[in-house]
Motif scaffolding. Sequence first.
Motif: not given
Length: 754
Positions: A343-358
């Motif tokens: 488990e890590v701490i961060g903004d999962a939704a925004r990271l998901r948005q970036v990786l989904l786009n790439l």
Amino acid sequence: MTARLFWTKARLRARRLIRRHPRLNVAFRTFMAFSIAFGGAYGFIAGSLSADYDPHAFAIGISFLFALACVALAILSMRLRRMRKKMHKIALHNEALVDRNWELKEAEERARHLFESQSDLIVLRDGGGVITSVNEAYCILAQRSRTELLGSRFALPVLEQGESAIESNGTRVYDQRVETARGPRWIAWREALMRIDADHPAELQCVGRDVTDRTDSERALAEARDRANEASQAKSRFLAMTSHEFRTPLNGIIGMSGLLLETLLTPEQTTYVKAVKASGDALLSLIEDLLDYSRIEAGKVELECRPFVLSDLIEDITELLAPRAQARQLEIASYVDETLPAEVIGDAARLRQVLLNLAGNAIKFTSSGGVALIVVPGIRPGDIRFMVRDTGIGIAPDAQARIFREFEQADDQIIRSYGGSGLGLSISDRIVKRMGGRITLQSKPDSGSTFEVLVPLPAQDRAPERKRFTAPDLTGQPVMLVAPQAIETSLLARRLERWGAEICTASDLTVARALLPERAWHAVVVDHAMGGGAIWRFGQAARQHTERRIIMVTPSTRHDLQVAGAAAFTGYLVKPLRTASIAARLSAPADDPTSLRTAGGQPDCGRPETSRTPASTSGPSLSILIAEDNEINALLTRSLLTRLGHAVTVATNGEEALKSWDAALAAGAPYDLVLMDVQMPHLDGIEATRKIRERESVRSGRRTTILALTANALIDDRHACFEAGMDGFLVKPLDRERLADALAGLTAARHVPA
């Protein structure tokens, strides 16, 4: 002792007197020389005329006098020589003084020329403000001669005084708007005290520079900035309005098409409805990109810091994109390094948005091969590297920096062939920078691309709430992979090697069958893509050499497991593979069943098909009021809630909603939930919510949960909803899963046992 002191003081006084009066010194010496010469001459003459004249004594006297004269001449000669040396030194010194004086005059002339040639205004004033020196530029600006200015207290008329500041060296700096013959001018002044030497009082040196053009430019820039801010605010208002106007019909298009797909349709009708829903989803994605870009540009993106499971995020992304990739005959797979924290701490939704786009772009620009999403530790502690690799068309070097700009793509051919708004990478780049990371790219034309996202994500300190899986100990265990040399195979081999397995990879069934007798295999994993009935025959042949025979399938080929030959395999895995599923299959007890394990036997690691049956609520029914002025959206929301098993009442505006709420409360059957549209005629949702909260504060009773039903996704609109007293919001187009989650949470809160 006293006499000696007396004569010493007398000599000092005489020397002082001689130094003060050099003429007295010359007269005294002349008198002494005359007295000696006269006395000597008179004595010789008198002696020669006397009766007692002695020629011998006279000769001795003459010789003595001659000797004295010679000594005097020698002393005089020595003094003359010494005097010549002094005169020579004085002459040299005078020449040096003349040269120095010439240099000083030249420096003074140069300084005066520099002083006069300055375009800056220079004026020196004494302690009383009187001008002691002024240059030509000041005279021209003041329209007065130097003679008039010197000795006066003249100052340029001040029209506007700017703020002043004191520098560390004591210099005072300020701006003034003064009246001149050329009209009003802005002058930037620098005032400092200047002392020439200790014998002269300090003077105030004032140096001014005409900065009218700079000031005008600054004011023009300030006005332009204000206009830009106004335009930005207008743009935000426009986006908020258009967002509502776009999302409202989209809510009906996407929602109704989803409901229509759940009815009995002919295959042709199903195709048409899917096309409508896909078009609505594409339009919604474009609107989301524009809104995201607007929010990021305005600096209104707030990042969350919450713990999340890293591997679940990555595997969810690959599963979400798998249908799109498999429809294009592409592979998609993921790999998360086990040394990373769970488990890590961060903004999962925004990271998901970036990786989904790439990853979505990678699928879009890849025609053969596949896409891999790999997560490994970064160089610094706490950094995590996310790599999205593809075997696509690649990017030319001159276009690699340009594609991160707004509305930019590699070239016009890309736009014509693949479409797109050109905002995805720009938004991703800005989000990653807000997270404190960076995106880099390595690519060559026709050789694929690798986008690398480096983001600091600190590990969660506490233990995870649930244990994900237990990695099997495969140390020294041989595992055969029979699959094409593709992305999924390489990542699976990498995973098994980390667990200690000895991997043997074969890309041909004939070669794999020949390798079977070489050893007792811990497991044999076969890809269904190897083809047809030969796989089932290979499975039968592998019975004698291994007790774990696993086949990898895709959701579209999963129905092939129903054929008779599939019984040769003891289990299956659905691509893209999940790490927990791989671990469960390889650590299952070794036996030789006659059919694939299902839910009744060992855990079924395949994922079920998406159900098309209407959802129903498992909890109690809720009484829900919908305040929605759009008939289509009201019908959609009511249909979704009715299918979930709830009682629904619809109001077409805020006033009707308020009356319905009052009536339900008076009848003793208050609503459990109000879905309040924000923009409605007569009385909007914000004001209606305020009135409900005001009436609740007067009456004692249960607080009604109010959720905003809004098409405005901007953060300011969300703040307005919360300030009015709403408990949350649902963004249009209405998502069935989010609606069900919100209702499930409300149901659980309403029926918690006392």
